[in-house]
Design an enzyme around this catalytic site. Structure first.
Site, short mmCIF file in Angstrom:
data_model
loop_
_atom_site.label_atom_id
_atom_site.label_comp_id
_atom_site.label_asym_id
_atom_site.label_seq_id
_atom_site.Cartn_x
_atom_site.Cartn_y
_atom_site.Cartn_z
N ALA A 65 0.83 -1.20 0.00
CA ALA A 65 0.00 0.00 0.00
C ALA A 65 0.87 1.26 0.00
O ALA A 65 1.96 1.28 0.57
CB ALA A 65 -0.91 0.00 1.21
N GLY A 110 1.81 -5.49 1.35
CA GLY A 110 0.72 -5.92 0.49
C GLY A 110 1.19 -6.55 -0.81
O GLY A 110 0.47 -7.35 -1.42
N GLU A 113 1.68 -10.05 0.04
CA GLU A 113 0.35 -10.62 0.25
C GLU A 113 -0.31 -11.00 -1.07
O GLU A 113 -0.99 -12.02 -1.17
CB GLU A 113 -0.52 -9.65 1.04
N GLU A 134 4.63 -4.84 8.44
CA GLU A 134 3.55 -4.04 9.05
C GLU A 134 3.73 -3.83 10.55
O GLU A 134 3.33 -2.79 11.09
CB GLU A 134 2.20 -4.71 8.77
#
Length: 260
Positions: A65, A110, A113, A134
């Site tokens: 992100a 992300g 991910e 994170e």
């Protein structure tokens, strides 16, 4: 939404979804909306049998992100982006087609991910980093990182990676089972495409049944999983592709599958 953020192309039944948001492919709502639309397009396309997710940048697969936008947005806006990201990765997993991550640059947060939501991951050798950092922001992964990572590497390794947020390299990722195949950089595209094309030219109904049996079955007890396998296998015997597969075996030739 502008398609240049995530371009879509097809080469011999293999769809390419290519990230293109310089410099690091950090995603925002606009990017993730384009990505979801590309995933849906590939899933619905009759001329596509497998999907490769790659990057236009040799340095970054995806940095996750966009932190600057995330910081400046209000909570509701950020949640909308996270919801879109989750819907996209879940759509990849729900698809009957095999999704392959082609990684040759940093895959962080992300970005990793997204790769974990793919069915298979190919990567190039190199000094770039992968990780889920994170925790260093006072957060936890919000797009399936805690759930998908543990299913790949196990509880202890997942907790090591997640609780420290420390990055690791492609060699370590391969040793831990995060990366399926590690190749020289100049061989990655070819190796990934040849693998994808083999799947794309295979029996689509059986491929979809296999993916569902493995993904859904892994969440079930052995007894329930065996029942699911039986349910998925039975209808395939009457398919064109199964009949063609048997006939081709007897005639000692390569089968020509039609996905029906």
């Amino acid at each position: 939404m502008p398609s240049d953020l995530v371009s879509y192309s097809v080469k011999k039944r293999v769809a390419y979804l290519t990230f293109n948001r310089p410099p690091a492919n950090a995603y925002n709502l606009e990017f993730m909306t384009c990505f979801r639309e590309a995933v849906q397009k590939a899933d619905a396309a009759k001329d596509v049998g497998a999907v490769i997710i790659n990057s236009s940048s040799p340095k970054f697969f995806c940095a996750g992100a966009d932190i600057k936008e995330f910081q400046s947005n209000d909570t509701a806006s950020n949640q909308l982006m996270v919801d879109q990201a989750n819907a996209t990765t879940q759509a990849m997993e729900a698809s009957g087609k095999i999704f392959i991550a082609q990684i040759e640059g940093h895959a962080l947060g992300g970005g990793l991910e997204i790769a974990l939501a793919c069915d298979i991951r190919f990567a190039a050798k190199g000094s770039y980093k992968l990780g889920l950092p994170e925790i260093k922001l006072g957060l936890i992964p919000g797009n399936g990182g805690t759930q998908r990572l543990v299913r790949v590497v196990g509880v202890s390794r997942a907790l090591e990676i997640l609780s420290t947020g420390d990055a690791f390299n492609a060699d370590q990722a391969t040793q831990w089972g995060i990366i399926n195949r590690l190749t020289d950089t100049d061989q990655l595209e070819k190796a990934c495409f040849e693998f994808a094309q083999t799947i794309a030219n295979g029996p689509a109904l059986a491929v979809a049944a296999t993916k569902r049996a493995v993904r859904q079955g892994s969440e079930l007890s052995l007894t329930a999983g065996l029942h699911l396998e039986k349910e998925l296998c039975a209808p395939l015997y009457d398919s064109h592709d199964a009949k063609e597969g048997f006939l081709a075996f007897v005639e000692k030739r390569s089968p020509i599958f039609k996905g029906e």
